[in-house]
Design a protein around this motif. Structure first.
Motif, short mmCIF file in Angstrom:
data_model
loop_
_atom_site.label_atom_id
_atom_site.label_comp_id
_atom_site.label_asym_id
_atom_site.label_seq_id
_atom_site.Cartn_x
_atom_site.Cartn_y
_atom_site.Cartn_z
N TYR A 125 0.83 -1.21 0.00
CA TYR A 125 0.00 0.00 0.00
C TYR A 125 0.86 1.26 0.00
O TYR A 125 0.53 2.26 -0.65
N LEU A 126 1.97 1.22 0.73
CA LEU A 126 2.85 2.38 0.77
C LEU A 126 3.51 2.61 -0.59
O LEU A 126 3.69 3.75 -1.03
N ARG A 127 3.88 1.54 -1.28
CA ARG A 127 4.44 1.68 -2.63
C ARG A 127 3.42 2.30 -3.58
O ARG A 127 3.75 3.17 -4.40
N LEU A 128 2.19 1.84 -3.48
CA LEU A 128 1.13 2.41 -4.32
C LEU A 128 0.94 3.89 -4.01
O LEU A 128 0.78 4.71 -4.93
N LEU A 129 0.99 4.25 -2.74
CA LEU A 129 0.81 5.65 -2.36
C LEU A 129 1.94 6.52 -2.90
O LEU A 129 1.70 7.64 -3.37
N VAL A 130 3.17 5.99 -2.88
CA VAL A 130 4.31 6.76 -3.38
C VAL A 130 4.26 6.87 -4.89
O VAL A 130 4.60 7.92 -5.46
N TYR A 131 3.84 5.80 -5.57
CA TYR A 131 3.85 5.80 -7.03
C TYR A 131 2.61 6.44 -7.63
O TYR A 131 2.57 6.69 -8.84
N LEU A 132 1.62 6.74 -6.83
CA LEU A 132 0.36 7.31 -7.33
C LEU A 132 0.56 8.60 -8.12
O LEU A 132 -0.07 8.77 -9.17
N PRO A 133 1.41 9.56 -7.70
CA PRO A 133 1.57 10.78 -8.51
C PRO A 133 2.07 10.52 -9.91
O PRO A 133 1.76 11.29 -10.83
N VAL A 134 2.86 9.45 -10.12
CA VAL A 134 3.35 9.15 -11.45
C VAL A 134 2.21 8.71 -12.36
O VAL A 134 2.23 8.98 -13.57
N MET A 135 1.21 8.04 -11.79
CA MET A 135 0.09 7.55 -12.58
C MET A 135 -0.91 8.64 -12.93
O MET A 135 -1.73 8.48 -13.83
N LEU A 136 -0.86 9.76 -12.21
CA LEU A 136 -1.77 10.86 -12.51
C LEU A 136 -1.35 11.56 -13.80
O LEU A 136 -0.15 11.70 -14.06
N PRO A 137 -2.30 12.03 -14.59
CA PRO A 137 -1.92 12.83 -15.77
C PRO A 137 -1.20 14.10 -15.35
O PRO A 137 -1.54 14.70 -14.32
N PRO A 138 -0.18 14.53 -16.09
CA PRO A 138 0.54 15.75 -15.71
C PRO A 138 -0.36 16.96 -15.57
O PRO A 138 -0.13 17.81 -14.69
N VAL A 139 -1.38 17.06 -16.41
CA VAL A 139 -2.28 18.22 -16.32
C VAL A 139 -3.01 18.23 -14.99
O VAL A 139 -3.17 19.28 -14.35
N ALA A 140 -3.45 17.05 -14.51
CA ALA A 140 -4.14 16.98 -13.22
C ALA A 140 -3.20 17.38 -12.09
O ALA A 140 -3.60 18.10 -11.16
N SER A 141 -1.95 16.91 -12.14
CA SER A 141 -0.99 17.28 -11.10
C SER A 141 -0.70 18.78 -11.13
O SER A 141 -0.58 19.42 -10.08
N VAL A 142 -0.59 19.34 -12.32
CA VAL A 142 -0.33 20.78 -12.43
C VAL A 142 -1.51 21.59 -11.88
O VAL A 142 -1.32 22.60 -11.19
N LEU A 143 -2.72 21.17 -12.18
CA LEU A 143 -3.89 21.87 -11.63
C LEU A 143 -3.90 21.81 -10.11
O LEU A 143 -4.27 22.79 -9.44
N LEU A 144 -3.48 20.68 -9.56
CA LEU A 144 -3.39 20.56 -8.11
C LEU A 144 -2.41 21.56 -7.54
O LEU A 144 -2.70 22.26 -6.56
N PHE A 145 -1.24 21.67 -8.15
CA PHE A 145 -0.24 22.59 -7.63
C PHE A 145 -0.60 24.04 -7.93
O PHE A 145 -0.20 24.94 -7.18
N LYS A 146 -1.33 24.29 -8.98
CA LYS A 146 -1.80 25.65 -9.21
C LYS A 146 -2.75 26.08 -8.11
O LYS A 146 -2.76 27.25 -7.68
N TYR A 147 -3.55 25.14 -7.65
CA TYR A 147 -4.43 25.45 -6.51
C TYR A 147 -3.60 25.68 -5.24
O TYR A 147 -3.88 26.60 -4.47
N LEU A 148 -2.58 24.86 -5.02
CA LEU A 148 -1.74 25.03 -3.84
C LEU A 148 -0.99 26.36 -3.87
O LEU A 148 -0.82 27.01 -2.83
N TYR A 149 -0.54 26.76 -5.07
CA TYR A 149 0.26 27.97 -5.19
C TYR A 149 -0.56 29.23 -5.41
O TYR A 149 0.02 30.33 -5.50
N ASP A 150 -1.85 29.12 -5.50
CA ASP A 150 -2.67 30.31 -5.78
C ASP A 150 -2.42 31.38 -4.73
O ASP A 150 -2.48 31.12 -3.52
N PRO A 151 -2.13 32.63 -5.15
CA PRO A 151 -1.82 33.68 -4.16
C PRO A 151 -3.01 34.11 -3.31
O PRO A 151 -2.82 34.71 -2.24
#
Length: 318
Positions: A130-156
């Motif tokens: 389960y821990l391996r799956l949790l660590v590898y999960l970001p790689v399986m996400l589409p880059p656009v989805a990950s970028v949208l997540l970080f855009k929300y985190l970085y929103d001023p």
């Protein structure tokens, strides 16, 4: 007394019997072997054709474009004009500075963090899957989805990071809009998006280390840090050096993260990378010759880095 006579039939040397396999092979077996080999060679030829069309041909075509110029549909030989155009562009040196900065920051975070995470995961005896799956999960996400997540985190305004800073009484930051923090923000996002694969490779290497080495280190009174320094790192040196080379090559070609997070150039050109400059030459300026020339410069540099790595590896083996 005369010697006994040997019968003629017994004196003859018996002939070896002919086995059925020594005879000519049936036509059906030969046809099956021929079809099997033709099938294997067919798959091999298909792979070679695909590799040639999508890998070798673009490299040869890029090399030719780097010394050509196309105007009004006419292609002429340009010599070193494209290289002069690239070298005299002020954005060229800024792109290289940003790329080297991204590479250094990515090595500090993206090279060390996966190794530390792998060491921590290796200490767990339960729920490793389960821990391996949790660590590898970001790689399986589409880059656009990950970028949208970080855009929300970085929103001023309503970003989670600024909300945390506000909770501790720290002023909000312009993570992607400030030239001093934009590159670091991109590196953090890229590290989170790509660390899963390296972590699993490190974890596989760690699990191949004999436990007797750690037991001997414990008997000598070694603590956790000394065991990592004297046992873990030497035993995984080959994997560490190979992933270091792969990460240098990958980070020098970074494009997706800056392009999606900051639009490519970033504030005051702080996230303009070499590959993004190639993209600008080709698709914004329609100067394919300059784009190919800059790509050729990047190819030569990465080939040099790879050659140095191979030379050092051979020297260590000898």
């Amino acid at each position: 007394m005369s010697a006994p006579t040997i019968p003629k039939t017994a004196a003859k040397t018996p002939r070896p019997s002919r086995h059925h396999g020594d005879g000519p092979k049936p036509a059906g077996a030969f046809a099956r072997a021929l079809r099997r080999n033709l099938t294997a060679h067919g798959f091999l030829i298909g792979a070679v054709i695909c590799f040639g069309l999508f890998s070798w041909y673009p490299m040869v075509r890029e090399f030719l474009l780097a010394f050509q110029k196309t105007e009004d549909g006419q292609t002429t030989w340009a010599g070193l004009d494209n290289l002069n155009t690239v070298f005299n562009d002020p954005a060229f040196w800024q792109a290289w500075r940003n790329t080297l900065l991204f590479t250094v920051l990515a090595l500090v975070l993206g090279f060390a963090v996966p190794f530390v995470v792998a060491v921590v995961l290796n200490e767990f005896r339960h729920a490793q899957g389960y821990l391996r799956l949790l660590v590898y999960l970001p790689v399986m996400l589409p880059p656009v989805a990950s970028v949208l997540l970080f855009k929300y985190l970085y929103d001023p305004g309503y970003g989670l990071l600024n909300q945390l800073l506000d909770f501790f009484g720290i002023p909000a930051q312009q993570w992607l809009q400030d030239p001093s923090t934009s590159m670091l923000s991109v590196v953090v996002a890229a590290t989170w998006m790509n660390m899963g694969g390296a972590t699993l490779i490190y974890l596989a290497a760690l699990q191949g280390i004999p436990g007797e080495l750690y037991e001997a280190a414990e008997l000598d009174g070694a603590g956790l840090l000394r065991k990592i320094w004297h046992v873990t790192i030497p035993q995984t040196r080959l994997i560490l050096s190979l992933l270091l080379l792969m990460q240098v090559i990958a980070t020098m070609q970074v494009f997706v993260e800056p392009f999606l997070l900051t639009g490519g150039a970033g504030p005051e050109g702080s996230t303009t990378t070499v590959v993004y400059l190639i993209y600008q030459y080709a698709f914004n300026f329609n100067n394919y010759g300059a784009a190919a020339a800059l790509g050729l410069v990047l190819l030569v540099l990465l080939a040099g880095v790879s050659a140095v790595y191979v030379r050092l590896s051979r020297a260590e083996d000898e």
